[in-house]
Design a protein around this motif. Structure first.
Motif, short mmCIF file in Angstrom:
data_model
loop_
_atom_site.label_atom_id
_atom_site.label_comp_id
_atom_site.label_asym_id
_atom_site.label_seq_id
_atom_site.Cartn_x
_atom_site.Cartn_y
_atom_site.Cartn_z
N GLN A 121 -3.22 9.58 -2.24
CA GLN A 121 -4.21 9.01 -3.14
C GLN A 121 -4.45 9.99 -4.29
O GLN A 121 -4.66 11.17 -4.08
CB GLN A 121 -5.52 8.75 -2.39
CG GLN A 121 -6.61 8.16 -3.27
CD GLN A 121 -7.90 7.90 -2.49
OE1 GLN A 121 -7.85 7.69 -1.27
NE2 GLN A 121 -9.02 7.93 -3.16
N SER A 160 -6.64 10.99 -7.74
CA SER A 160 -7.91 10.73 -8.44
C SER A 160 -8.17 11.86 -9.42
O SER A 160 -7.64 12.97 -9.29
CB SER A 160 -9.06 10.61 -7.43
OG SER A 160 -9.15 11.77 -6.62
N PRO A 192 -4.16 9.43 2.38
CA PRO A 192 -4.88 8.22 2.77
C PRO A 192 -5.32 8.28 4.22
O PRO A 192 -4.71 9.00 5.03
CB PRO A 192 -3.85 7.11 2.53
CG PRO A 192 -2.52 7.79 2.58
CD PRO A 192 -2.75 9.17 2.07
#
Length: 294
Positions: A278, A280, A291
């Motif tokens: 993931q 970000s 994840p």
């Protein structure tokens, strides 16, 4: 000195194609002492052979000292190997002729270029600390001494680039340190560019930069915060720093924005077997998070 961009090498064995390099990017400055590390089959020896003019790339761009190795004719390659690059093999038998003395071994490549061989050979043997062994043959020299003669041979025609394939693989730790210190002196005193291929990650303590190759691509770099010479001076003055503070590690990113995260980091966060992460943006930083379920 070295500029590789999108370098690809494909070997064809019968009906099987092996992709040894997969778009490798690498830049090496003149006078730099660097190491290339990687597991067997990672592509590091393939890269060294192409830098030495022993093999040709399949695709991409490769220039050494301003010379385009993809466009060279066979006669150009011969001249390149004689004048621009010196090569040191791990197996000293590939460097030395056993029935010649140390001095005669060093004189041979000088003679091929029609230069005054004797004085140059003696100067080189003195530079590697073997002037007193100049009359000895191969079986009268230790493994470390043979490797130092090999270094003198590689320097015989005053190359600008020195390539070393596992030069410390067959010697003990003390001799390995002496060989690496000799490389350091060559870059410092003569401006020689030295590229060393090795399995030993501890070599990072003796070089300016370490590039790790994985799956035919540069995956990470370790770069010194301060020069090796400055660190030696600090040690002499009793100003020893923490070892982990001496280097900065980078993940290498290609032009498409892809990078390889060191597996030790992924294992640390429990994502060693993950096929995705993931991504970000947090406070101006890119954050990768495994994840919750893979």
């Amino acid at each position: 000195m070295i500029h590789c961009e999108g370098l690809v090498k494909v070997y064809k064995i019968a009906d099987l194609e092996v992709l040894a390099l997969q778009g490798l990017d690498l830049h090496v400055e003149a006078g730099e002492l660097m190491a290339i590390i990687g597991n067997s089959g990672s592509g590091k020896s393939t890269l060294l052979n192409m830098l030495g003019g022993l093999d040709r790339p399949t695709a991409g761009h490769l220039t050494v000292d301003g010379k385009d190795l993809l466009k060279m004719t066979e006669s150009d390659l011969v001249k390149y190997k004689r004048e621009t690059v010196g090569f040191i093999w791990q197996n000293s038998a590939r460097n030395l002729i056993p029935y010649l003395t140390a001095q005669e071994n060093v004189e041979l490549p000088i003679m091929l270029r029609g230069r005054r061989k004797r004085q140059r050979a003696l100067e080189l043997l003195d530079a590697v600390g073997l002037l007193h062994r100049r009359k000895n043959r191969l079986n009268q020299l230790s493994g470390g001494e043979q490797q130092r003669v090999a270094i003198a041979i590689a320097l015989a025609n005053q190359p600008k680039l020195l390539l070393a394939d596992e030069p410390t693989g067959s010697v003990d730790t003390k001799m390995a340190n002496q060989i690496l210190e000799l490389f350091r002196e060559l870059t410092r005193n003569f401006g020689l560019t030295v590229v060393v291929v090795t399995h030993d990650p501890q070599l990072a303590k003796k070089v300016d930069r370490v590039v790790a190759i994985r799956d035919g691509k540069a995956s990470s770099e370790i770069v010194r915060r301060t020069s090796y010479a400055q660190e030696l001076m600090e040690l002499e003055m009793g100003m020893r720093k923490q070892e982990e503070e001496a280097f900065i590690e980078y993940a290498v990113m290609d032009k498409a924005g892809r990078l390889q995260i060191p597996k030790t980091y992924l294992d640390e966060v429990g994502a060693g077997d993950a096929s995705r992460m993931q991504v970000s943006l947090v406070d101006g930083k890119i954050v990768l998070t495994p994840p919750k379920s893979f």
